[in-house]
Design a protein around this motif. Structure first.
Motif, mmCIF file in Angstrom:
data_model
loop_
_atom_site.group_PDB
_atom_site.id
_atom_site.type_symbol
_atom_site.label_atom_id
_atom_site.label_comp_id
_atom_site.label_asym_id
_atom_site.label_seq_id
_atom_site.Cartn_x
_atom_site.Cartn_y
_atom_site.Cartn_z
ATOM 1 N N GLU A 19 -11.057 -4.226 -30.889
ATOM 2 C CA GLU A 19 -10.206 -5.370 -31.152
ATOM 3 C C GLU A 19 -9.105 -5.489 -30.098
ATOM 4 O O GLU A 19 -8.824 -6.568 -29.591
ATOM 5 N N LEU A 20 -8.484 -4.386 -29.758
ATOM 6 C CA LEU A 20 -7.421 -4.445 -28.762
ATOM 7 C C LEU A 20 -7.962 -4.861 -27.407
ATOM 8 O O LEU A 20 -7.347 -5.632 -26.684
ATOM 9 N N THR A 21 -9.132 -4.364 -27.056
ATOM 10 C CA THR A 21 -9.723 -4.728 -25.781
ATOM 11 C C THR A 21 -10.071 -6.209 -25.761
ATOM 12 O O THR A 21 -9.837 -6.901 -24.773
ATOM 13 N N LEU A 22 -10.624 -6.724 -26.842
ATOM 14 C CA LEU A 22 -10.967 -8.143 -26.906
ATOM 15 C C LEU A 22 -9.718 -9.018 -26.805
ATOM 16 O O LEU A 22 -9.693 -9.999 -26.060
ATOM 17 N N VAL A 23 -8.675 -8.675 -27.531
ATOM 18 C CA VAL A 23 -7.435 -9.453 -27.470
ATOM 19 C C VAL A 23 -6.837 -9.394 -26.063
ATOM 20 O O VAL A 23 -6.362 -10.404 -25.537
ATOM 21 N N SER A 24 -6.880 -8.232 -25.457
ATOM 22 C CA SER A 24 -6.311 -8.101 -24.112
ATOM 23 C C SER A 24 -7.093 -8.931 -23.092
ATOM 24 O O SER A 24 -6.503 -9.609 -22.249
ATOM 25 N N TRP A 25 -8.427 -8.874 -23.186
ATOM 26 C CA TRP A 25 -9.227 -9.670 -22.264
ATOM 27 C C TRP A 25 -9.022 -11.165 -22.489
ATOM 28 O O TRP A 25 -8.983 -11.953 -21.536
ATOM 29 N N LEU A 26 -8.909 -11.575 -23.738
ATOM 30 C CA LEU A 26 -8.678 -12.980 -24.019
ATOM 31 C C LEU A 26 -7.301 -13.427 -23.529
ATOM 32 O O LEU A 26 -7.137 -14.559 -23.061
ATOM 33 N N LEU A 28 -5.783 -12.224 -20.905
ATOM 34 C CA LEU A 28 -5.946 -12.354 -19.461
ATOM 35 C C LEU A 28 -6.701 -13.630 -19.114
ATOM 36 O O LEU A 28 -6.361 -14.326 -18.146
ATOM 37 N N LEU A 29 -7.715 -13.959 -19.918
ATOM 38 C CA LEU A 29 -8.467 -15.191 -19.687
ATOM 39 C C LEU A 29 -7.581 -16.424 -19.856
ATOM 40 O O LEU A 29 -7.631 -17.357 -19.044
ATOM 41 N N TRP A 30 -6.740 -16.434 -20.881
ATOM 42 C CA TRP A 30 -5.858 -17.578 -21.109
ATOM 43 C C TRP A 30 -4.804 -17.697 -20.014
ATOM 44 O O TRP A 30 -4.504 -18.810 -19.548
ATOM 45 N N LEU A 31 -4.225 -16.607 -19.604
ATOM 46 C CA LEU A 31 -3.241 -16.660 -18.520
ATOM 47 C C LEU A 31 -3.873 -17.176 -17.230
ATOM 48 O O LEU A 31 -3.285 -18.001 -16.523
ATOM 49 N N SER A 32 -5.085 -16.693 -16.939
ATOM 50 C CA SER A 32 -5.768 -17.170 -15.735
ATOM 51 C C SER A 32 -6.112 -18.647 -15.847
ATOM 52 O O SER A 32 -6.020 -19.390 -14.860
ATOM 53 N N SER A 33 -6.490 -19.093 -17.047
ATOM 54 C CA SER A 33 -6.843 -20.493 -17.240
ATOM 55 C C SER A 33 -5.633 -21.401 -17.047
ATOM 56 O O SER A 33 -5.738 -22.470 -16.429
ATOM 57 N N VAL A 34 -4.482 -20.989 -17.563
ATOM 58 C CA VAL A 34 -3.274 -21.795 -17.393
ATOM 59 C C VAL A 34 -2.888 -21.877 -15.920
ATOM 60 O O VAL A 34 -2.556 -22.966 -15.404
ATOM 61 N N VAL A 578 -7.682 -13.756 -38.338
ATOM 62 C CA VAL A 578 -8.099 -14.431 -37.101
ATOM 63 C C VAL A 578 -6.963 -15.294 -36.545
ATOM 64 O O VAL A 578 -6.739 -15.351 -35.336
ATOM 65 N N ALA A 579 -6.225 -15.970 -37.445
ATOM 66 C CA ALA A 579 -5.103 -16.793 -36.991
ATOM 67 C C ALA A 579 -4.026 -15.939 -36.327
ATOM 68 O O ALA A 579 -3.452 -16.332 -35.300
ATOM 69 N N VAL A 580 -3.753 -14.773 -36.887
ATOM 70 C CA VAL A 580 -2.756 -13.879 -36.286
ATOM 71 C C VAL A 580 -3.228 -13.403 -34.912
ATOM 72 O O VAL A 580 -2.459 -13.380 -33.940
ATOM 73 N N ASP A 581 -4.509 -13.022 -34.814
ATOM 74 C CA ASP A 581 -5.036 -12.576 -33.523
ATOM 75 C C ASP A 581 -5.047 -13.715 -32.508
ATOM 76 O O ASP A 581 -4.785 -13.502 -31.315
ATOM 77 N N LEU A 582 -5.357 -14.925 -32.981
ATOM 78 C CA LEU A 582 -5.369 -16.069 -32.078
ATOM 79 C C LEU A 582 -3.967 -16.338 -31.514
ATOM 80 O O LEU A 582 -3.804 -16.643 -30.329
ATOM 81 N N TRP A 583 -2.973 -16.240 -32.359
ATOM 82 C CA TRP A 583 -1.601 -16.410 -31.873
ATOM 83 C C TRP A 583 -1.229 -15.297 -30.899
ATOM 84 O O TRP A 583 -0.537 -15.545 -29.890
ATOM 85 N N ALA A 584 -1.679 -14.073 -31.180
ATOM 86 C CA ALA A 584 -1.394 -12.968 -30.261
ATOM 87 C C ALA A 584 -2.039 -13.189 -28.901
ATOM 88 O O ALA A 584 -1.520 -12.738 -27.879
ATOM 89 N N PRO A 588 1.270 -15.596 -24.873
ATOM 90 C CA PRO A 588 1.688 -15.370 -23.467
ATOM 91 C C PRO A 588 1.333 -16.551 -22.569
ATOM 92 O O PRO A 588 2.112 -16.901 -21.674
ATOM 93 N N ALA A 589 0.168 -17.161 -22.801
ATOM 94 C CA ALA A 589 -0.199 -18.330 -22.002
ATOM 95 C C ALA A 589 0.730 -19.507 -22.284
ATOM 96 O O ALA A 589 1.057 -20.279 -21.371
ATOM 97 N N LEU A 590 1.168 -19.647 -23.529
ATOM 98 C CA LEU A 590 2.099 -20.721 -23.861
ATOM 99 C C LEU A 590 3.444 -20.516 -23.169
ATOM 100 O O LEU A 590 4.054 -21.477 -22.674
#
Length: 600
Positions: A19-26, A28-34, A578-584, A588-590
């Motif tokens: 879970e931590l790895t997935l959240v961390s990769w996501l 990074l993906l969001w920061l790169s996308s922004v 899932v909502a809590v993880d999505l906000w996590a 950072p991208a926001l």
């Protein structure tokens, strides 16, 4: 047990790194996308945008002119602004600022705005509101003081055949400058024309059924300005800017760089798509421009006008004029009619002769900023939520990450049972052997050797105190743990009935008061739901009660309702997680998006 401890650690940490790895990769993906969408797309769009200096004579140092058409800055007073309109205004202004941030990096020598600087300048009713409107425009299009900026009016700035056109023109001239003007930049002449005023004067001329050479121009009007430019000496092949495109056939092509359609004639309240045919010929004959740049249409268009014949008294009547190219510049602001906004780069050199090219232009396209939110951020948000949901469901199927240890309750029994039934805390592994004290029955006497034949007694669950051998039924008679459903129908004195009653009579003996606090829940029958579950007390009582048919049905309904509520709470728990993880993942991208918007 060391083995059980290691097993527990491996089991409890197996799901957490996933879970931590997935959240961390996501994240990074969001920061790169922004970063890519807010910054990278602009660099990619303008990577091949450069000044067209290679098309000009290399001996001359060209002047770089940036052409901006239809920025249409919006302004709504705070007193008339709703939350939805304020949000739309925020994103619209952000798109304009981002477009200008990268367009101004071209380092022009001069900037020309081809009309419609304000989206609703003609509707402003007082000086204070127009001043706020103008200040907002200048705040968005900030430029170094050494770079001059020139403006020509559009129909949204001063109106076209509207009631308050006189007041709108007064506001415009106070803040942006004259309606018609001639500008010289490094020996190159630019003529800025008030196309809206020219259309209005053309209507008046047509109402009197006069030609342009017979028409007496309105004092200070565009026709008077055009005739003065034609009579002025020393003006050779100027470049003309007009907000409204010149006349052309409806079937004329606009070239490959246009997104769709063509420029066709049309007129309505406050607008006109093209100038009239006679007005176009009047402009081409009087000014004789070398190039024409227009706006208002929002999309890009190239059209080659045939040069009109020279008059008989012209000293150059025998020379053939070259055709005149008109470029309709693409809108700088986001619009529903186009997919990508843009601007025009113009490189000019002082004209030396008609045979030498003195200008060159190039189109630069900007990314579709608004479309990226629906085509970029929204799909990414949905994909992120689905990935987190799948990961949460997989973790839930594997079970909770808890240490597999069982604490056996401490039971203290006085007398002869203290040495046989006292339990301690054990670490039990599913693969290890259970302590023998939990399962080994006692024989008839307390002091008997362990090797003697054991006597089986009735017991309830694990950890239930056994009856002492000195009790009335301590002689090894088997007692059923749960009563038969047909106990009421059994004959009195039968072995089952006797054993059941005798069990509770034994519970009322001297042993019972010492353990009256112990209560054990009788497990409900596995093959029926017709019994009401209740506590099984050592002091006596039934383990199950037969319910009448209506109550049985009600019990089943309540059980199903309880199962539904439990399942719904479980689903809500997954959605909330899932909502809590999505906000996590997204926050950072926001924060990065807000920082980039603030720096724009």
């Amino acid at each position: 047990m060391p083995f059980a401890s290691r097993r527990t650690r491996r089991f409890s940490l197996r799901a957490l790194p996933l879970e931590l790895t997935l959240v961390s990769w996501l994240r990074l993906l969001w920061l790169s996308s922004v970063l890519y969408y807010e910054i990278g797309t602009f660099y990619l769009s303008l990577a091949f945008c450069k000044w067209p200096d290679e098309h000009l004579p290399p001996s001359e140092s060209p002047t770089h002119v940036l052409l901006i058409s239809d920025p249409q800055v919006r302004y709504v007073p705070s007193s008339r602004r709703s939350r939805i309109s304020a949000l739309r205004q925020l994103f619209y202004d952000l798109a304009l600022r981002r477009n200008w941030q990268f367009a101004s990096r071209m380092r022009p020598d001069a900037v020309f705005f081809l009309g419609d600087m304000l989206a609703s300048g003609r509707l402003v009713r007082n000086d204070d509101e127009y001043d706020e409107y103008f200040q907002k425009f200048m705040d968005i299009f900030r430029l170094h003081a050494s770079v001059p900026m020139y403006f020509l009016p559009g129909n949204n700035d001063v109106g076209l055949n509207v009631e308050n056109a006189r007041q709108a023109r007064q506001y415009y001239t106070t803040h942006f400058g004259p309606l018609n003007q001639r500008v010289s930049v490094r020996n190159t002449t630019f003529i800025l024309l008030d196309a809206s005023g020219l259309v209005e004067e053309d209507y008046q001329r047509a109402a009197h059924n006069l030609e342009y050479h017979s028409w007496k121009p309105i004092e200070g009007g565009p026709v008077e300005f055009i005739k003065s430019m034609g009579e002025e000496k020393g003006v050779h092949s100027p470049i003309m800017f007009t907000h409204i495109p010149l006349h052309r056939p409806d079937t004329a092509s606009c070239g490959l760089l246009r997104e769709k359609g063509a420029i066709r004639r049309g007129v309505g309240p406050g607008y006109q798509n093209t100038l009239g045919k006679k007005t176009t010929n009047f402009l081409l004959q009087t000014i004789e421009p070398s190039a024409i740049f227009s706006g208002d249409d929002r999309d890009y268009c190239e059209y080659l006008h045939a040069a009109p014949p020279r008059s008989a008294d012209d000293p150059e009547a025998g020379e053939q004029r070259a055709d005149i190219l008109e470029v309709t510049v693409k809108s700088f602001s986001p619009a529903a009619d186009i997919r990508r906004p843009g601007f025009q780069l113009l490189s000019v050199v002082p004209p030396s002769s008609a045979a030498v090219r003195s200008h060159a232009d190039a189109l630069c396209l900007l990314p579709h900023y608004f479309g990226g939110y629906s085509a970029h951020y929204l799909p990414l948000l949905i994909a992120t939520a689905l990935l987190l949901l799948v990961a949460k469901l997989r973790t839930k199927r594997r079970g909770p990450s808890l240490p597999l240890t069982i604490d056996t309750p401490q039971i203290t029994v006085s007398g002869a049972l203290s040495s046989a039934t006292s339990a301690s805390k054990h670490d039990i592994s599913p693969r290890g052997a259970l302590p023998p004290s939990l399962r080994t029955p006692l024989n008839g006497s307390v002091g008997a050797s362990p090797s003697s034949t054991p006597t089986l007694r009735a017991t309830t669950r694990t950890g239930t105190p056994l009856l002492p051998s000195g009790s009335p039924r301590g002689d090894g008679v088997r007692i059923p743990a749960f009563p038969s459903p047909d106990r009421d129908a059994a004959e009195e004195g039968s072995p089952i009935n006797y054993g059941y009653d005798d069990f509770y009579r034994a519970a009322q003996s001297e042993y019972a008061p010492a353990h009256a606090a112990y209560a054990f829940a009788a497990p409900p029958p596995t093959d029926s739901e017709d019994y009401a579950g209740g506590p099984l007390l050592l002091s006596g009582g039934l383990a199950g009660v037969m319910l009448p048919p209506p109550l049985r049905h009600l019990r089943r309904l309540l059980a199903r309702r309880r199962q539904y509520l439990v399942a719904r709470r479980a689903r809500r728990g997954v959605v909330a997680a899932v909502a809590v993880d999505l906000w996590a993942v997204v926050w950072p991208a926001l924060v990065l998006w807000c920082f980039l918007a603030w720096r724009t």
